[in-house]
Motif scaffolding. Structure first.
Motif, PDB file in Angstrom:
ATOM      1  N   GLY A 100       0.742  -1.235   0.000  1.00  0.00           N
ATOM      2  CA  GLY A 100       0.000   0.000   0.000  1.00  0.00           C
ATOM      3  C   GLY A 100       0.776   1.291   0.000  1.00  0.00           C
ATOM      4  O   GLY A 100       0.203   2.334  -0.273  1.00  0.00           O
ATOM      5  N   LEU A 101       2.079   1.273   0.315  1.00  0.00           N
ATOM      6  CA  LEU A 101       2.823   2.536   0.293  1.00  0.00           C
ATOM      7  C   LEU A 101       3.021   2.947  -1.154  1.00  0.00           C
ATOM      8  O   LEU A 101       3.650   2.241  -1.935  1.00  0.00           O
ATOM      9  CB  LEU A 101       4.172   2.399   0.993  1.00  0.00           C
ATOM     10  CG  LEU A 101       4.993   3.672   1.093  1.00  0.00           C
ATOM     11  CD1 LEU A 101       4.244   4.735   1.902  1.00  0.00           C
ATOM     12  CD2 LEU A 101       6.337   3.413   1.712  1.00  0.00           C
ATOM     13  N   GLN A 102       2.440   4.084  -1.520  1.00  0.00           N
ATOM     14  CA  GLN A 102       2.498   4.529  -2.908  1.00  0.00           C
ATOM     15  C   GLN A 102       3.829   5.185  -3.213  1.00  0.00           C
ATOM     16  O   GLN A 102       4.452   5.794  -2.347  1.00  0.00           O
ATOM     17  CB  GLN A 102       1.367   5.506  -3.189  1.00  0.00           C
ATOM     18  CG  GLN A 102       0.008   4.853  -3.110  1.00  0.00           C
ATOM     19  CD  GLN A 102      -1.103   5.839  -3.425  1.00  0.00           C
ATOM     20  OE1 GLN A 102      -0.880   7.023  -3.551  1.00  0.00           O
ATOM     21  NE2 GLN A 102      -2.303   5.321  -3.553  1.00  0.00           N
ATOM     22  N   GLN A 103       4.226   5.089  -4.470  1.00  0.00           N
ATOM     23  CA  GLN A 103       5.463   5.730  -4.891  1.00  0.00           C
ATOM     24  C   GLN A 103       5.255   7.231  -5.026  1.00  0.00           C
ATOM     25  O   GLN A 103       4.148   7.695  -5.276  1.00  0.00           O
ATOM     26  CB  GLN A 103       5.962   5.115  -6.186  1.00  0.00           C
ATOM     27  CG  GLN A 103       5.043   5.321  -7.375  1.00  0.00           C
ATOM     28  CD  GLN A 103       5.466   4.467  -8.536  1.00  0.00           C
ATOM     29  OE1 GLN A 103       5.401   3.252  -8.463  1.00  0.00           O
ATOM     30  NE2 GLN A 103       5.885   5.112  -9.609  1.00  0.00           N
ATOM     31  N   ARG A 104       6.353   7.969  -4.868  1.00  0.00           N
ATOM     32  CA  ARG A 104       6.259   9.424  -4.957  1.00  0.00           C
ATOM     33  C   ARG A 104       6.678   9.942  -6.325  1.00  0.00           C
ATOM     34  O   ARG A 104       6.491  11.122  -6.608  1.00  0.00           O
ATOM     35  CB  ARG A 104       7.114  10.064  -3.866  1.00  0.00           C
ATOM     36  CG  ARG A 104       6.560   9.820  -2.486  1.00  0.00           C
ATOM     37  CD  ARG A 104       7.127  10.770  -1.459  1.00  0.00           C
ATOM     38  NE  ARG A 104       8.561  10.864  -1.460  1.00  0.00           N
ATOM     39  CZ  ARG A 104       9.343  10.532  -0.441  1.00  0.00           C
ATOM     40  NH1 ARG A 104       8.821  10.036   0.646  1.00  0.00           N
ATOM     41  NH2 ARG A 104      10.636  10.680  -0.517  1.00  0.00           N
ATOM     42  N   ALA A 105       7.236   9.103  -7.160  1.00  0.00           N
ATOM     43  CA  ALA A 105       7.623   9.519  -8.510  1.00  0.00           C
ATOM     44  C   ALA A 105       6.811   8.696  -9.508  1.00  0.00           C
ATOM     45  O   ALA A 105       6.813   7.481  -9.447  1.00  0.00           O
ATOM     46  CB  ALA A 105       9.109   9.302  -8.729  1.00  0.00           C
ATOM     47  N   LEU A 106       6.110   9.374 -10.412  1.00  0.00           N
ATOM     48  CA  LEU A 106       5.258   8.720 -11.398  1.00  0.00           C
ATOM     49  C   LEU A 106       5.887   8.895 -12.782  1.00  0.00           C
ATOM     50  O   LEU A 106       5.931   9.998 -13.312  1.00  0.00           O
ATOM     51  CB  LEU A 106       3.855   9.318 -11.365  1.00  0.00           C
ATOM     52  CG  LEU A 106       3.201   9.327  -9.977  1.00  0.00           C
ATOM     53  CD1 LEU A 106       1.907  10.121 -10.003  1.00  0.00           C
ATOM     54  CD2 LEU A 106       2.980   7.915  -9.485  1.00  0.00           C
ATOM     55  N   PHE A 107       6.373   7.804 -13.345  1.00  0.00           N
ATOM     56  CA  PHE A 107       7.110   7.825 -14.606  1.00  0.00           C
ATOM     57  C   PHE A 107       6.214   7.439 -15.774  1.00  0.00           C
ATOM     58  O   PHE A 107       5.326   6.602 -15.640  1.00  0.00           O
ATOM     59  CB  PHE A 107       8.272   6.827 -14.560  1.00  0.00           C
ATOM     60  CG  PHE A 107       9.345   7.172 -13.583  1.00  0.00           C
ATOM     61  CD1 PHE A 107      10.458   7.897 -13.971  1.00  0.00           C
ATOM     62  CD2 PHE A 107       9.247   6.769 -12.258  1.00  0.00           C
ATOM     63  CE1 PHE A 107      11.450   8.213 -13.068  1.00  0.00           C
ATOM     64  CE2 PHE A 107      10.242   7.078 -11.337  1.00  0.00           C
ATOM     65  CZ  PHE A 107      11.338   7.800 -11.750  1.00  0.00           C
ATOM     66  N   THR A 108       6.482   8.025 -16.939  1.00  0.00           N
ATOM     67  CA  THR A 108       5.915   7.531 -18.187  1.00  0.00           C
ATOM     68  C   THR A 108       7.010   6.744 -18.896  1.00  0.00           C
ATOM     69  O   THR A 108       8.188   6.833 -18.542  1.00  0.00           O
ATOM     70  CB  THR A 108       5.445   8.660 -19.124  1.00  0.00           C
ATOM     71  OG1 THR A 108       6.590   9.391 -19.589  1.00  0.00           O
ATOM     72  CG2 THR A 108       4.458   9.585 -18.445  1.00  0.00           C
ATOM     73  N   THR A 138       8.406  11.484 -19.242  1.00  0.00           N
ATOM     74  CA  THR A 138       8.200  12.450 -18.157  1.00  0.00           C
ATOM     75  C   THR A 138       8.124  11.722 -16.822  1.00  0.00           C
ATOM     76  O   THR A 138       7.905  10.507 -16.760  1.00  0.00           O
ATOM     77  CB  THR A 138       6.896  13.264 -18.346  1.00  0.00           C
ATOM     78  OG1 THR A 138       5.790  12.372 -18.363  1.00  0.00           O
ATOM     79  CG2 THR A 138       6.930  14.088 -19.608  1.00  0.00           C
ATOM     80  N   VAL A 139       8.309  12.498 -15.785  1.00  0.00           N
ATOM     81  CA  VAL A 139       8.143  12.024 -14.414  1.00  0.00           C
ATOM     82  C   VAL A 139       7.495  13.158 -13.630  1.00  0.00           C
ATOM     83  O   VAL A 139       7.813  14.327 -13.852  1.00  0.00           O
ATOM     84  CB  VAL A 139       9.488  11.594 -13.781  1.00  0.00           C
ATOM     85  CG1 VAL A 139      10.493  12.731 -13.749  1.00  0.00           C
ATOM     86  CG2 VAL A 139       9.287  11.038 -12.379  1.00  0.00           C
ATOM     87  N   GLU A 140       6.557  12.815 -12.764  1.00  0.00           N
ATOM     88  CA  GLU A 140       5.952  13.792 -11.857  1.00  0.00           C
ATOM     89  C   GLU A 140       6.294  13.365 -10.440  1.00  0.00           C
ATOM     90  O   GLU A 140       6.187  12.181 -10.100  1.00  0.00           O
ATOM     91  CB  GLU A 140       4.442  13.858 -12.056  1.00  0.00           C
ATOM     92  CG  GLU A 140       4.056  14.470 -13.377  1.00  0.00           C
ATOM     93  CD  GLU A 140       2.553  14.654 -13.541  1.00  0.00           C
ATOM     94  OE1 GLU A 140       1.805  14.448 -12.563  1.00  0.00           O
ATOM     95  OE2 GLU A 140       2.152  15.013 -14.654  1.00  0.00           O
ATOM     96  N   LEU A 141       6.701  14.327  -9.625  1.00  0.00           N
ATOM     97  CA  LEU A 141       7.110  14.039  -8.265  1.00  0.00           C
ATOM     98  C   LEU A 141       7.022  15.291  -7.406  1.00  0.00           C
ATOM     99  O   LEU A 141       6.974  16.407  -7.941  1.00  0.00           O
ATOM    100  CB  LEU A 141       8.529  13.480  -8.240  1.00  0.00           C
ATOM    101  CG  LEU A 141       9.702  14.414  -8.557  1.00  0.00           C
ATOM    102  CD1 LEU A 141      10.984  13.800  -8.052  1.00  0.00           C
ATOM    103  CD2 LEU A 141       9.834  14.671 -10.030  1.00  0.00           C
ATOM    104  N   PRO A 142       7.028  15.129  -6.079  1.00  0.00           N
ATOM    105  CA  PRO A 142       7.074  16.313  -5.214  1.00  0.00           C
ATOM    106  C   PRO A 142       8.394  17.054  -5.419  1.00  0.00           C
ATOM    107  O   PRO A 142       9.441  16.427  -5.595  1.00  0.00           O
ATOM    108  CB  PRO A 142       6.998  15.727  -3.795  1.00  0.00           C
ATOM    109  CG  PRO A 142       6.402  14.371  -3.967  1.00  0.00           C
ATOM    110  CD  PRO A 142       6.857  13.903  -5.312  1.00  0.00           C
TER     111      PRO A 142
END
Length: 192
Positions: free
Chosen positions: A74-82, A128-132
């Protein structure tokens, strides 16, 4: 206060031929390249994440790795990659190789000739990548650590230069139609 997220472009330029495989073969080729719906080579996001996760394990403790990439349970990743895509329609190369009988004997083993498809060096991929924003220094360090992708990295295949650059986002208020939607709405029959 909400955490600020950013979008970055990841660029990969091949410095050596690379094989980003599908795990299957066909048409006389034992190992085919992964391709997008347009038939162009692609580097899947799962592969990029896996290589970056491996780099993170070499540099950081397991808690940092789990916080950034997530973990089962359940711990979600903080970086979302394409995935990384190319606009190049360059011809792919076929390498042929066979297993050898021993280190000092160059005679090939029987029935070991393999044909493998490779993307030529010089090909550029973009994703691309989206992250905090606060995680940007960690990702930059991991990008610097990676020098190859694909199979055969240990033998020099898939060497590349990865670069990370913040993407400019065009602000659009949620619910505001895009230009395409406006065009569709203005050309639509009033009764539709």
């Amino acid at each position: 206060m909400a955490e600020e997220w950013i979008r970055c472009n990841i660029t990969a330029e091949l410095l050596a031929d690379a094989h980003f495989g599908t795990g299957s073969g066909g048409g006389g080729i034992d190992a085919l390249l992964a391709r997008d719906r347009h038939g162009r080579p692609v580097i899947w996001a799962s592969h990029v994440e896996g290589v970056l996760r491996d780099a993170a394990r070499r540099l950081h403790d397991e808690q940092t790795v789990s916080d950034f990439f997530g973990r089962s349970g359940g711990l979600q990743q903080r970086a979302l990659f394409t995935s990384l895509y190319t606009s190049d329609a360059s011809e792919c190369r076929i390498w042929r190789s066979s297993a050898r009988q021993s280190y000092d004997n160059r005679a090939p083993n029987d029935d070991t000739l393999r044909a493998i498809e490779f993307v030529p060096k010089g090909t550029k991929f973009v994703g691309t990548v989206e992250l905090p924003r606060r995680d940007m220094p960690l990702l930059q360090r991991l990008i610097q650590e990676v020098d190859a992708l694909g199979s055969g990295r240990a033998t020099g295949a898939g060497r590349l230069k990865l670069a990370l650059a913040e993407a400019s986002l065009t602000a659009r208020q949620i619910g505001t139609p895009t230009k395409r939607l406006k065009l569709l709405l203005t050309n639509c029959d009033p009764l539709c």
